[in-house]
Each structure stands twice: as C-alpha cells, then as structure tokens.
Design an enzyme around this catalytic site. Structure first.
Site, PDB file in Angstrom:
ATOM      1  N   CYS A  23      -3.075   7.339  -4.269  1.00  0.00           N
ATOM      2  CA  CYS A  23      -2.811   7.592  -2.841  1.00  0.00           C
ATOM      3  C   CYS A  23      -1.114   7.429  -2.737  1.00  0.00           C
ATOM      4  O   CYS A  23      -0.685   6.408  -2.383  1.00  0.00           O
ATOM      5  CB  CYS A  23      -3.435   6.954  -1.665  1.00  0.00           C
ATOM      6  SG  CYS A  23      -2.926   7.416  -0.132  1.00  0.00           S
ATOM      7  N   CYS A  70      -0.006   6.353   0.726  1.00  0.00           N
ATOM      8  CA  CYS A  70      -0.294   4.763   1.217  1.00  0.00           C
ATOM      9  C   CYS A  70       0.532   4.080   0.595  1.00  0.00           C
ATOM     10  O   CYS A  70       0.981   2.905   1.099  1.00  0.00           O
ATOM     11  CB  CYS A  70      -1.867   4.554   0.687  1.00  0.00           C
ATOM     12  SG  CYS A  70      -3.067   5.850   0.932  1.00  0.00           S
ATOM     13  N   ASP A  71       1.100   4.470  -0.726  1.00  0.00           N
ATOM     14  CA  ASP A  71       2.049   3.395  -1.466  1.00  0.00           C
ATOM     15  C   ASP A  71       2.959   3.756  -1.885  1.00  0.00           C
ATOM     16  O   ASP A  71       3.837   2.890  -2.722  1.00  0.00           O
ATOM     17  CB  ASP A  71       0.982   3.084  -2.853  1.00  0.00           C
ATOM     18  CG  ASP A  71      -0.340   2.596  -2.566  1.00  0.00           C
ATOM     19  OD1 ASP A  71      -0.458   1.798  -1.438  1.00  0.00           O
ATOM     20  OD2 ASP A  71      -1.418   2.834  -3.210  1.00  0.00           O
TER      21      ASP A  71
END
Ligand code: NAP
Length: 315
Positions: free
Chosen positions: A134, A137-138
């Site tokens: 993701c 997300c990261d």
C-alpha cells in the site's frame, strides 16, 4: 420472531456499499457484513482518477466515506464480523461469522480480492518493516530513500509514480522487458526522472533483522543474482509489491461455482449458480475490475435480489 434479512451483503468495498444503498433504498431489510475495515482495496488507493465525478477530493478513503454515509442514510444495517462459513442449501441462507450467525432471503457476495504476494523468503516476516502492498499507507516512511516496486501492470506503475513523490529513487522490477501498464501510464512513467527500471527480473529474497536491510534480485534471462544493500545512512529501503490480486473466495469453495482462478461465475444479472445468491465486484469473473464496474455490479445485484425476494417470499 427470528431475525431474517431480506438481503445480506458480505463485503463492504464499492460493490458491497452500492448493493447496500440500492437494497436499503428499495426498502429491503438490508445487512452489510464488513470484515476488518470498510472500503475494500480502494481505501489503499491514493488517487481515484477514473471514477466518473471524482475530480475533486478524489482519494479512495474519501470516496468510500461518502458511499458509506449514503448507504447508512437509507437505513442499511452494518456489522463487523469475519465470515467463516456459509450454508446456501435452504431457501433461507445462513452466514456464519465468528461473532454471530446471520440469516437472509438473498445474499450478495462482494468479498473482493487481496494483493498477491511475491512469494519469496523474507517477504512475510518483513511485511510492515519495509515490505508493503500500500503506497498511500507507507510512502511517507520512505521520504528521500530508495524504493523498489515489483510488478509491471497499471497498479505497479501508478503507485511507483506516487512513491516517487516521496522517495529519492524508485526502481520498477518487472519479470519481462516491457510493461503491461496502459500506454498512457507508461508514457508518464518513462518521463519521470526518479523512476528506473530493472527488466527481466524477479525478487528472490528479502533480508533484514526486524527491518529490510537487503534484497536479492535475479535476472531471469542470464540467471545472474545481485544483492542490493540499504544505504548506510538510511539503514533501510522500501519494497512495494503490486503483482495483481487473489479472489477472497475460499469460504465459497464447494458452495458456489468458481472459475479455475477462484473468481465467482455469474450471469449478466450477477446471479450465481445458486438461487438467491448473487456476486458483485472484484470477486466475480469479469473483464474490468474498477470502482465503477464494482458499483454497477452492486446496483444490479441488489435490484435482482429485490426481484428474487419479491417473487419467492410471501409477505
Ligand atoms: P495486473 O494488470 O494483473 O498486472 C500484474 C503485474 O504483475 C503484471 O505486470 C504481471 O507481469 C506481474 N506479475 C504477476 N504475477 C507475478 C509474479 N508472481 N511475480 C512477478 N510479477 C508478477 O494487475 P494490476 O496492475 O494490479 O491491475 C489490476 C486491474 O486493475 C487491471 O485490469 C488494471 O488495468 C486495473 N487498474 C487500472 C488502473 C487505471 O486505469 N488507472 C489503475 C490500477 C489498476 P506480466 O506483465 O509479465 O504478466
């Protein structure tokens, strides 16, 4: 009296949410069962550029939030539970969760798909410790660091470009010598000065003690392997895997007809081979797995479920 829903929906991505909206709006007693989190895969997408109307504020989470609000407004009930088994033999369908058992006159399966793993040693142990599926997300974790993206499809290339906004350099590792991604996406990628390409290559192993420290890549033409080590100052680097998806249909095996890859087979009306059971979204066999087609599936499935309930159950 026993609590029997007119419609139970398993899954809460765009297909499930559209089905919940259409079901509840048609005044069916509708239950949507979500797994760990609402939204499905689109919530890990930073930019939704191809859903009609999503020009402003077009992130996956914002789109899902509005879809959820709309389904709630029309009275769809929602429960969070992990479904472990289903019994579709009787006229009333039974859905067994870890927390409770749910009964419904009709069911829509909208469980979607999950990212495919690269399958190399170290991948699972280092997930969340440098290995990710993701970008939204990261990505910020790898600000001004090196990142590798495995895959050559639309997702890999688009997410690589997103990661390049944060990372110092992003290398796309692809098993062939040309990308699968759409030409328009490729053109942008080839112009991006932060993107590099490692052709005909696969990731063989990911190493590190609690965090990614090195990765071994293999040239599939020459057989040669090379190990990339984290820059000393950074101490780590990112490995993002975007190599397609696997349908989340394990619990339906033997209960519903699936194709060889595990996707549910439906007709144009989203009907499965079992009366009263429909499927919608990425979980079913189809040519285009996008938010727009998932929503369309959900709407059709709920409308058909309403017709089925009306025809088969007396008030
Ligand atoms: P995809 O199109 O199936 O591409 C998967 C990529 O991963 C391919 O390049 C494939 O290589 C590679 N791959 C598969 N298994 C592998 C393995 N075991 N090891 C290494 N590489 C492997 O998946 P996707 O990119 O996630 O896209 C899914 C669908 O969503 C597609 O229909 C796509 O068009 C759509 N999508 C569209 C957009 C957009 O329109 N903006 C954005 C994202 C996704 P090969 O090429 O060699 O097969």
């Amino acid at each position: 009296m026993e609590n029997v829903y007119d419609l139970a929906i398993i899954g809460s991505g765009p297909a499930g949410l559209a089905a919940a909206l259409y079901g509840a709006r048609a005044k069916m007693k509708t239950l949507m069962i979500e797994g760990q989190k609402v939204g499905g895969q689109i919530v890990i997408t930073h930019e939704v550029a191809n859903y009609p109307g999503s020009v402003r504020e077009a992130t996956g989470p914002s789109l899902i939030e509005r879809m959820e609000e709309q389904a709630n407004e029309f009275g769809a009930e929602k429960v969070m539970d992990k479904i472990v088994d289903v019994d579709f033999d009787g006229k009333i369908k039974v859905i067994k969760g870890e927390k409770a058992e749910y009964k419904a006159k009709s069911v829509i399966l909208a469980t979607g798909a999950a990212p495919r793993l690269a399958g190399c040693p170290g991948e699972q142990e280092l997930t969340g410790k440098g290995v990710s599926y993701c970008a939204t997300c990261d990505a910020d974790f790898f600000e001004d660091m090196e990142v590798f993206v495995v895959g050559g499809g639309d997702t890999a290339v688009e997410e690589a470009m997103y990661l390049a906004k944060f990372a110092r350099k992003v290398t796309i590792v692809h098993r062939r010598d040309e990308l699968r991604a759409a030409k328009s996406i490729q053109e942008k990628a080839f112009k991006n000065p932060k993107l590099a390409f490692m052709w005909n290559s696969a990731i063989e192993e990911i190493k590190g003690d609690g965090i990614v420290e090195s990765a071994v890549f293999k040239n599939l033409v020459t057989g040669e392997t090379t190990e990339y080590f984290a820059n000393e100052e950074d101490g780590t680097f990112g490995i993002f895997v975007f190599i397609g998806y696997i349908p989340k249909s394990d619990i339906f095996k033997g209960k519903i007809t699936l194709d060889d890859a595990g996707y549910i087979i439906t007709d144009d009306n989203m009907k499965t081979n079992v009366e009263g059971v429909f499927a919608a979204g990425d979980i079913r066999v189809k040519s285009l797995r996008q938010v727009v087609t998932a929503c369309a599936d959900g709407a059709i499935a709920a409308t058909q479920a309403e017709k089925y309930v009306e025809a088969n159950f007396e008030e």
